[in-house]
Design an enzyme around this catalytic site. Structure first.
Site, short mmCIF file in Angstrom:
data_model
loop_
_atom_site.label_atom_id
_atom_site.label_comp_id
_atom_site.label_asym_id
_atom_site.label_seq_id
_atom_site.Cartn_x
_atom_site.Cartn_y
_atom_site.Cartn_z
CD GLN A 74 -1.16 1.79 2.86
OE1 GLN A 74 0.04 1.40 3.19
NE2 GLN A 74 -1.99 2.62 3.64
CB CYS A 199 2.22 3.02 10.81
SG CYS A 199 3.09 4.54 10.88
CB CYS A 387 -12.07 -5.14 21.57
SG CYS A 387 -10.20 -5.83 22.51
#
Ligand SMILES: [Zn+2]
Length: 429
Positions: A74, A199, A387
Site C-alpha cells: 500500500q 503505524c 475487541c
C-alpha cells in the site's frame, strides 16, 4: 578510488543535474562518491532510496531485517507482488540496481542495535533514519552523535509526518556558533511503553511516507552537495489532511546525555531496556508471517485453524483469567446454542468494516459513557464483550461491572483469535 570523471552514459543520465549551477559536474561527482546508509527499507526507506539511487548517490546501504508482506504494498513502492516473502534489502537491491546500475547497493539484513550500530554507521557519510520503533531511533541517534554523522530523521503516523536533520557536530544555520541538536535533545525520554501506537496499530495513509521520504532524500542531497540551508535545528511537520507544513525551531540541550557538554552516554546502551519495548514487535512479525503464508498458499486454499493453539483454542502460554474472560470457543457454543446473552463489539466502526462477528452489537469503548443507557435491563443478564485482541474489551467489562452489571466477560484474544480458531482465514489486521 573516488570517481573523478563521468563517462558519456553518465553525462546523459545526469544531464538535468549537470545543468544546475548548484550541482554541476563537481556536485554530480560528489553524489557519485558519497556513501549513505538508510536504516529501514519500509515506507520511508523506499522513496528515499529510489530518489537517491536515481540521483546517482554512489553507495547506498540498506539495513532492514524484514521480508516483504502484502500489507507493505500500500505504500512501500520499491516492492511488487513478485517480491512477497523476499528479504526487503534483497528485493530493494534488485529494483535499485535496475533503476541505476551505477549505484552500489550494500544489503545489511540485520536488526540495528548497540552491538552492531557503530560498525554499521562508521563507513557512511550520511545516515538516514527511516525506522518505526523507539529503540532503533535512540540507537541510531547515539551512534551518529558519537561518530559525528548527520542523521536525516523522518517519522510518519496516520496523516502526519515530520522531518529534520540531527547533527550535533555541525553548526545550527540559524544560530551561528551553536551546534545542532540531536534526537535526545528533542526527546530526552522514550514514551511509556504502549502509550504511542505504531503505524501497524494506528494506520498510515499510503502517500505520506512518499512525501516525508522525499523530503528526507532532499536533505541528504543538500548535505552531500553542501548547498542550501540544511534542516539542522528545524523540525518541519506536515499534515496531509490540511496540506499544511509547520516549522519549529529546535535547540541543542547543553545537558543532553549524549551530545551535551558533559555527556553520560559515551557508547551505545541497551536500547530495548531503555525504551521498555523490543525492537521487533513479536505481534507484527507473526502478522507478516501469516500474511506471506496466506498469500503464498493462495486465497483459494481452504483455511485451517491455527495449529499452535492449545486444547481450549488459546495461544500457548496465554494467561487466561477465568473470572474475567471467556474463550472464543465458549462464545461460539453460546451462539450455536442460541443462548440468551448480549454480545458487544467495542471496537471502532472502521475496524468493524474490516472483520466482524455478525451477532455482535457495536458500542465503541470511547462511546460507552454516553451509550450505557442502551444496556439498561441487562444488569442481571450475561454480557460478552470483544475487541481486536482483548485489551479494550477488558476495560469495557471492568467499567460495566463497576456500574453494577453482574455477569460481564471479555472474549480472550479478541476477533484476531476468533479469526484464527473459529473463522480461520478471516482477516488479521
Ligand atoms: Zn542531544
Amino acid at each position: 578510488m573516488p570517481v573523478s570523471q563521468l563517462n558519456t552514459e553518465q553525462i546523459n543520465r545526469y544531464k538535468r543535474h549537470l545543468l544546475l549551477p548548484e550541482v554541476g559536474m563537481e556536485g554530480q561527482l560528489k553524489l557519485i562518491n558519497a556513501k549513505v546508509l538508510c536504516i529501514g527499507a519500509g515506507g520511508l526507506g523506499c522513496p528515499i532510496s529510489l530518489y537517491l539511487a536515481a540521483a546517482g548517490v554512489g553507495t547506498i546501504g540498506l539495513a532492514d531485517v524484514d521480508v516483504v508482506s502484502p500489507s507493505n504494498l500500500q505504500r512501500q513502492v520499491l516492492f511488487g507482488v513478485s517480491s512477497i516473502g523476499e528479504d526487503k534489502v534483497k528485493a530493494a537491491g534488485k529494483r535499485l540496481k535496475d533503476l541505476n546500475p551505477d549505484v552500489k547497493i550494500i544489503e545489511h539484513k540485520t536488526v540495528v542495535n548497540s552491538s552492531n550500530v557503530l560498525d554499521l554507521v562508521k563507513d557512511y557519510d550520511v545516515i538516514i533514519d527511516g525506522t518505526d520503533n523507539f529503540p532503533t531511533r535512540y540507537c541510531v541517534n547515539d551512534a551518529c552523535v558519537l561518530l559525528k554523522k548527520p542523521n536525516v530523521y523522518g517519522s510518519i503516523f496516520r496523516f502526519e509526518g515530520m522531518v529534520t536533520v540531527f547533527a550535533a557536530h555541525l553548526e545550527n544555520p540559524d544560530r551561528p556558533g551553536e551546534r545542532g541538536p540531536c534526537y535526545r535533545c528533542m526527546y530526552p525520554e522514550p514514551p511509556d511503553p504502549g502509550s504511542v501506537p505504531s503505524c501497524a496499530e494506528g494506520g498510515v495513509v499510503g502517500v505520506l511516507p512518499g512525501i516525508i521520504g522525499t523530503l528526507q532524500a532532499n536533505e541528504v542531497l543538500k548535505l552531500i552537495l553542501g548547498i542550501g540551508r540544511p534542516a539542522i535545528g528545524r523540525l518541519t511537520t506536515f499534515d496531509a489532511l490540511d496540506l499544511e507544513f509547520k516549522t519549529f525551531k529546535l535547540r541543542r540541550d547543553p545537558a543532553c546525555p549524549v551530545c551535551g557538554d558533559h555527556p553520560s552516554i559515551t557508547k551505545p546502551i541497551d536500547y530495548e531496556r531503555f525504551c521498555g519495548v523490543p525492537t521487533l514487535d513479536p505481534k507484527s512479525l507473526a502478522e507478516t508471517e501469516a500474511e506471506v503464508r496466506q498469500s503464498k498458499s493462495g486465497f483459494s486454499a481452504p483455511p485451517k485453524s491455527d495449529p499452535s493453539l492449545d486444547s481450549r483454542g488459546l495461544p500457548p502460554g496465554y494467561a487466561f483469567k477465568p473470572d474475567w474472560e471467556i474463550t472464543p470457543r465458549e462464545v461460539k457454543s453460546l451462539l450455536d446454542q442460541k443462548n440468551d446473552f448480549l454480545f458487544i463489539d467495542c471496537r471502532l466502526p472502521s475496524e468493524q468494516a474490516i472483520t466482524r462477528i455478525d451477532s455482535a452489537k457495536l458500542i465503541p469503548l470511547q462511546q460507552l459513557a454516553q451509550r450505557i443507557g442502551e444496556l439498561k435491563g441487562h444488569e442481571q443478564g450475561k454480557i460478552v464483550v470483544h475487541c481486536k485482541s482483548g485489551g479494550r474489551s477488558m476495560q469495557f467489562a471492568q467499567i460495566l461491572r463497576q456500574q453494577g452489571f453482574k455477569d460481564v466477560k471479555s472474549m480472550a484474544g479478541g476477533i484476531l483469535l476468533w479469526n484464527k480458531d473459529i473463522n480461520p482465514g478471516g482477516p488479521q489486521y
